[in-house]
Design a protein around this motif. Sequence first.
Motif, mmCIF file in Angstrom:
data_model
loop_
_atom_site.group_PDB
_atom_site.id
_atom_site.type_symbol
_atom_site.label_atom_id
_atom_site.label_comp_id
_atom_site.label_asym_id
_atom_site.label_seq_id
_atom_site.Cartn_x
_atom_site.Cartn_y
_atom_site.Cartn_z
ATOM 1 N N TRP A 158 42.249 38.289 51.719
ATOM 2 C CA TRP A 158 41.126 37.842 50.884
ATOM 3 C C TRP A 158 39.989 37.493 51.836
ATOM 4 C CZ3 TRP A 158 41.969 34.969 45.754
ATOM 5 C CH2 TRP A 158 40.753 34.532 45.208
ATOM 6 N N THR A 159 38.868 38.163 51.697
ATOM 7 C CA THR A 159 37.737 37.901 52.587
ATOM 8 C C THR A 159 36.542 37.405 51.787
ATOM 9 O OG1 THR A 159 36.848 40.158 52.437
ATOM 10 C CG2 THR A 159 38.524 39.737 54.130
ATOM 11 N N HIS A 160 35.509 37.004 52.504
ATOM 12 C CA HIS A 160 34.305 36.452 51.875
ATOM 13 C C HIS A 160 33.061 37.156 52.412
ATOM 14 C CE1 HIS A 160 36.537 33.208 49.934
ATOM 15 N NE2 HIS A 160 37.201 33.077 51.068
ATOM 16 N N ALA A 169 28.515 33.333 49.431
ATOM 17 C CA ALA A 169 29.692 34.093 49.828
ATOM 18 C C ALA A 169 30.299 34.766 48.606
ATOM 19 C CB ALA A 169 30.705 33.172 50.485
ATOM 20 N N LEU A 170 30.641 36.031 48.759
ATOM 21 C CA LEU A 170 31.312 36.770 47.709
ATOM 22 C C LEU A 170 32.815 36.751 47.987
ATOM 23 C CD1 LEU A 170 28.804 39.761 47.635
ATOM 24 C CD2 LEU A 170 28.828 37.759 46.137
ATOM 25 N N HIS A 171 33.566 37.531 47.252
ATOM 26 C CA HIS A 171 35.026 37.563 47.419
ATOM 27 C C HIS A 171 35.484 39.014 47.433
ATOM 28 C CE1 HIS A 171 35.262 33.227 46.483
ATOM 29 N NE2 HIS A 171 34.240 33.498 45.685
ATOM 30 N N ALA A 172 36.518 39.296 48.243
ATOM 31 C CA ALA A 172 37.052 40.652 48.297
ATOM 32 C C ALA A 172 38.547 40.605 48.567
ATOM 33 C CB ALA A 172 36.343 41.469 49.375
ATOM 34 N N LEU A 173 39.292 41.429 47.851
ATOM 35 C CA LEU A 173 40.691 41.678 48.144
ATOM 36 C C LEU A 173 40.738 43.007 48.883
ATOM 37 C CD1 LEU A 173 42.470 40.702 44.790
ATOM 38 C CD2 LEU A 173 42.426 39.412 46.947
ATOM 39 N N VAL A 174 41.239 42.970 50.110
ATOM 40 C CA VAL A 174 41.206 44.138 50.988
ATOM 41 C C VAL A 174 42.627 44.532 51.355
ATOM 42 C CG1 VAL A 174 40.298 45.112 53.127
ATOM 43 C CG2 VAL A 174 39.013 43.319 51.922
ATOM 44 N N ARG A 210 53.580 47.938 47.317
ATOM 45 C CA ARG A 210 54.000 46.585 47.687
ATOM 46 C C ARG A 210 52.911 45.976 48.554
ATOM 47 N NH1 ARG A 210 57.831 46.343 51.154
ATOM 48 N NH2 ARG A 210 58.923 44.478 50.425
ATOM 49 N N LEU A 211 52.490 44.784 48.198
ATOM 50 C CA LEU A 211 51.448 44.094 48.953
ATOM 51 C C LEU A 211 52.066 42.985 49.808
ATOM 52 C CD1 LEU A 211 48.673 43.740 46.206
ATOM 53 C CD2 LEU A 211 48.879 45.492 47.984
ATOM 54 N N VAL A 212 51.704 42.956 51.080
ATOM 55 C CA VAL A 212 52.169 41.920 52.001
ATOM 56 C C VAL A 212 50.950 41.174 52.525
ATOM 57 C CG1 VAL A 212 53.357 41.437 54.168
ATOM 58 C CG2 VAL A 212 54.201 43.248 52.664
ATOM 59 N N PRO A 213 50.868 39.849 52.342
ATOM 60 C CA PRO A 213 49.696 39.090 52.806
ATOM 61 C C PRO A 213 49.507 39.207 54.317
ATOM 62 C CG PRO A 213 51.072 37.767 51.354
ATOM 63 C CD PRO A 213 51.867 38.989 51.684
ATOM 64 N N HIS A 214 48.257 39.319 54.708
ATOM 65 C CA HIS A 214 47.891 39.385 56.129
ATOM 66 C C HIS A 214 46.665 38.495 56.334
ATOM 67 C CE1 HIS A 214 47.053 40.931 60.125
ATOM 68 N NE2 HIS A 214 45.832 41.245 59.736
ATOM 69 N N ASP A 215 46.813 37.460 57.141
ATOM 70 C CA ASP A 215 45.712 36.496 57.351
ATOM 71 C C ASP A 215 45.169 35.998 56.020
ATOM 72 O OD1 ASP A 215 45.907 36.712 60.078
ATOM 73 O OD2 ASP A 215 44.341 38.233 60.262
ATOM 74 N N TRP A 216 46.084 35.682 55.117
ATOM 75 C CA TRP A 216 45.673 35.194 53.800
ATOM 76 C C TRP A 216 45.118 33.781 53.916
ATOM 77 C CZ3 TRP A 216 45.536 38.048 49.380
ATOM 78 C CH2 TRP A 216 45.305 37.358 48.175
ATOM 79 N N PRO A 217 43.959 33.484 53.357
ATOM 80 C CA PRO A 217 43.351 32.153 53.489
ATOM 81 C C PRO A 217 44.179 31.072 52.796
ATOM 82 C CG PRO A 217 42.120 33.492 51.943
ATOM 83 C CD PRO A 217 43.096 34.410 52.584
ATOM 84 N N ALA A 218 44.325 29.958 53.460
ATOM 85 C CA ALA A 218 45.124 28.854 52.921
ATOM 86 C C ALA A 218 44.585 28.360 51.593
ATOM 87 C CB ALA A 218 45.171 27.707 53.936
#
Length: 234
Positions: A158-160, A169-174, A210-218
């Motif tokens: 999830w990025t901004h 800031a916007l939001h993005a699922l990458v 299948r999605l695996v979180p990577h550097d997912w924001p707390a």
Amino acid sequence: MEVQRGPGARSLPADALEKLRRQAVAAVGSGLSQTRVASMFGVSRKAVGSWVRAYESGGESTLRPRPRGRRAGEQLVLSAAQQGRVVDVLAAGPPDAAGLPWLVWTRKAVAELVARECGVVLAGTTIDKYLLRWELVGRDGVFSRRPGCPPGTLLVTWTHPRSPTGTRALHALVAVSGRGTLQFLAAATPFTGVAEFRHRLRMQCGRDIRLVPHDWPAAHAALLDDSRDVVLPA
């Protein structure tokens, strides 16, 4: 023959550089060594040698400087306003909502959006640079291959991103595959789940995902705990 040393050849305007080249070639033609001419004009012997060889092979036209490339900070093809327009469309919804034949954004989809909105054709590597500039993706090698990512598995974060014409800031699922394939959705408000993203990915890829979180924001960790669409890493 005495010549006053001036700034380096690279810093000279085009007309001054052409004059310098002509003088240097003429000096060599009068019998002076290339080393002596280089010292007289304050340039390298290699430069003098290249000018002389170019002149001997192609004549006077080769002494005219070619147009220089853009300097640092001038490399952007898209203006800030054009970038802002593109980012606004990205954040407004998925590509099909913008009239494009994709369900999630990809490099190719962004390139087609840029061509439509700005009349500019950009290569995939240039698209990557804009995605980095907009902070839609991080600088952790997101574009490289992910050899540890099993087939059918995508790393998701999830990025901004930010619009060049705004401060919010916007939001993005990458999502990134093991081969470096990039797919994303962007929004102006926080996502409330990943099910829609996963569904669109599955439809676009034509297979289960299948999605695996990577550097997912707390700040959005609770979304993973409550989701059946994301596989938490062991």
